[in-house]
Design a protein around this motif. Structure first.
Motif, PDB file in Angstrom:
ATOM      1  N   UNK A   1      36.322  30.577  46.295  1.00  0.00           N
ATOM      2  CA  UNK A   1      35.222  30.399  47.296  1.00  0.00           C
ATOM      3  C   UNK A   1      34.942  28.992  47.615  1.00  0.00           C
ATOM      4  N   UNK A   2      34.901  28.692  48.759  1.00  0.00           N
ATOM      5  CA  UNK A   2      34.383  27.360  49.580  1.00  0.00           C
ATOM      6  C   UNK A   2      33.241  27.556  50.261  1.00  0.00           C
ATOM      7  N   UNK A   3      32.373  26.533  50.281  1.00  0.00           N
ATOM      8  CA  UNK A   3      31.565  26.624  51.410  1.00  0.00           C
ATOM      9  C   UNK A   3      31.111  25.174  51.344  1.00  0.00           C
ATOM     10  N   UNK A   4      30.689  24.465  52.794  1.00  0.00           N
ATOM     11  CA  UNK A   4      30.009  23.315  52.922  1.00  0.00           C
ATOM     12  C   UNK A   4      29.891  23.074  54.514  1.00  0.00           C
ATOM     13  N   UNK A   5      29.788  21.920  54.942  1.00  0.00           N
ATOM     14  CA  UNK A   5      29.468  21.386  56.264  1.00  0.00           C
ATOM     15  C   UNK A   5      29.920  19.835  56.315  1.00  0.00           C
ATOM     16  N   UNK A   6      30.165  19.379  57.584  1.00  0.00           N
ATOM     17  CA  UNK A   6      30.672  18.367  58.199  1.00  0.00           C
ATOM     18  C   UNK A   6      29.823  17.983  59.425  1.00  0.00           C
ATOM     19  N   UNK A   7      29.162  16.617  59.592  1.00  0.00           N
ATOM     20  CA  UNK A   7      28.817  16.524  60.987  1.00  0.00           C
ATOM     21  C   UNK A   7      29.971  16.522  61.953  1.00  0.00           C
TER      22      UNK A   7
END
Length: 556
Positions: A498-504
């Protein structure tokens, strides 16, 4: 509208590594990458000998091709109980992402990919192992060339260098270990490549479903069994085929690229007739258009050691044991540019006779039957695809071992649902693949001599969205596999990531300088002798938990 079309094209067909490169500050210590995999049977054994077969530096090119003569070890001759390939590599951060193959005499031993490099590290390291015992007869030969190809996926010229070391570990034994839970219970006597000429690697490049590369082969007339092993990898516009919309959606939105939906099928043919098919595992390559901060230092499932696919073609020996040339081909259903594909034909010989007699009783190998529904208005809509298939082949071979009948049965189930919302800035992908395959061998008295059952499941869920200037991603990906003889032997692998995250993301898709990524992965492996588990957790590219146990853990 034009702005949204441009964004959609970027999200589907331009690697996010180009849009969102990783943060670049001062150079730090080396970054080491690894893939979570089950243990090998030889892990607790001492090798009888070690053979370094590649120690080479690849520099300054888009396509790295290296070839060197191969010789088996002189201090421990075959037979070997196990042979393990140990791959190690180091590269500077100026190198581009590549797909790689390793061939011996044109026979592929390994398909692998490079990691998504950390540009703020002085160097990037990775290593992994693969059991290659099935190629033992080939590894015992001399006067063969060993070839390695490192091909830049974007055909970018790399300014950096790759230092690659490949070593083989040979484990001696009076007898070859028979694996009853494998299509390769003992290594084949002969392995014939079905591959290209090797000038740019031995793989064939497939650009659409009409591309059916093939190789003409004369099969020995004393062949008593044959298995076709196929290697595939997918790149370019089909790198994320599991999230592709339909081609009609692309046309209606004036996007000059094909989609062809979210299902692909690996096909094998003999003399133009389909003799088997397989649904491939959706490896998420490290340039996937999701989040450039993901897959550090733990890479995606299958990224370092891509799976190959086995087709039992013994029931079809009748048509190819006449001493004439026959054509073995491979293809990809609904492919768009581009796939790299080749195959190895593993042949077991009747050493007590110069020829055998064979017959085909059943040959029912239809392609996967798909049904699809789609609804969309401009950039928003949904796409649902369902499919199932069943194939069966049966044939007999009379050799010095007697009259043996081989029966193969296979069932597929496929389901995919894709949804776009908010002018396609929200994307939801959910896919389930299930493959059930069984091979049975009977003698002339209809007594069951061997039974191998393998069931695989490939669940995948991807959610991406653009919210308040952030590109947000969530991925759940798994490989589930069970081998059994239908009686008292079994082997299971459950691997969930499982992966989760954000980038501008700015309106101009400028490079991001920050972001967030978190991951957890759980692998549980069980067989008759061990129960192995490993749980890891990652935050922003750093491993902060790694629990490895030779003991069972709860599946909850």
């Amino acid at each position: 509208m034009k702005t949204f079309l441009s964004l959609l094209c970027f999200l589907f067909f331009i690697p996010l590594s180009l849009i969102f490169p990783s943060t670049t500050f001062g150079l730090q210590e080396s970054q080491e990458y690894f893939e979570i995999t089950p243990p090998l049977p030889s892990d607790h054994l001492a090798p009888s000998c070690i053979n370094s077969i590649i120690n080479h530096t690849f520099t300054n090119t888009a396509n790295f091709l290296f070839s060197t003569p191969y010789s088996p070890p002189s201090d421990c001759s075959s037979p070997w109980s196990h042979v393990v390939l140990n791959f190690q590599a180091e590269c500077s951060n100026e190198t581009s992402y590549s797909i790689s193959g390793l061939w011996l005499g044109g026979v592929e031993l390994l398909r692998t990919s490079t990691p998504k490099l950390s540009t703020n590290r002085s160097s990037n390291l990775w290593r992994f192992k693969k059991d290659i015992s099935r190629y033992s007869s080939l590894l015992a030969k001399t006067n063969l060339n060993l070839t390695m190809m490192l091909q830049s996926v974007g055909n970018d010229v790399s300014a950096g260098v790759y230092n690659v070391s490949v070593t083989l570990f040979f484990y001696g034994g009076a007898n070859v270990v028979e694996d009853q839970l494998s299509f390769y219970d003992t290594p084949a006597d002969l392995i014939v490549p079905i591959s290209d000429d090797g000038e740019t690697g031995f793989w064939f490049e497939i650009k659409n479903e009409l591309d059916l590369p093939s190789k003409q082969i004369v099969v020995p007339q004393n062949t008593r069994r044959a298995v076709l092993e196929v290697y595939v990898s997918f790149h370019g516009n089909d790198e994320s085929w599991y999230s592709n919309p339909s081609s009609s959606y692309m046309r209606m939105n004036n996007i000059s690229l094909l989609g062809n939906g979210a299902c692909r099928e690996v096909l094998v043919t003999i003399d133009g007739a389909t003799v088997g098919s397989e649904l491939p595992f959706p490896v998420i390559f490290l340039t996937a258009r999701i989040n450039s901060l993901f897959w550090k230092p733990v890479v995606a499932i299958g990224a370092f050691n891509l799976p190959s696919y086995d087709f039992e073609v013994t029931p079809f020996l009748e048509k190819i044991l006449d001493g004439e040339v026959h054509e073995f081909g491979v293809g990809i259903g609904d492919a768009i540019p581009y796939w790299f594909v080749d195959a190895n034909l593993h042949i077991w010989l009747d050493k007590g006779s110069s020829s055998v007699t064979a017959g085909t009783v059943i040959a029912h190998n239809p392609s996967l039957a798909l049904q699809g529904q789609e609804q969309f208005k401009r950039l928003d809509g949904s796409f649902e695809t369902k499919g199932k298939g069943r194939s069966e082949s049966k044939g007999w071979v009379i050799s010095s071992s007697g009259n043996l009948t081989t029966l193969t049965m296979q069932e597929f189930r496929f389901r995919s649902f894709i949804q776009f919302e908010n002018n396609a800035t929200y994307r939801f992908v959910k896919m389930k693949i299930k493959v059930h395959k069984e091979v049975q061998v009977f003698n002339e008295r209809r007594e069951l001599l061997k039974r191998v059952i393998v069931t695989r499941k490939y669940p995948l869920r991807i959610i991406t969205s653009v919210l308040s200037g952030k590109f947000v991603s969530n991925i759940s990906h798994a490989f589930e596999e069970t081998w059994s003889n239908g009686n008292n032997l079994s082997r299971t692998t459950d691997n969930l990531q499982n992966w989760n995250g954000w980038i501008p993301i700015s309106e101009q898709q400028q490079p991001s300088l920050s972001g967030d990524s978190n991951a957890d992965q759980r692998l549980v492996y069980k067989d008759e002798s061990i129960c192995y588990s490993r749980i890891v957790a990652v935050a922003n590219g750093r491993l902060f938990a790694d629990d490895l146990r030779y003991g069972c853990i709860s599946s909850s």
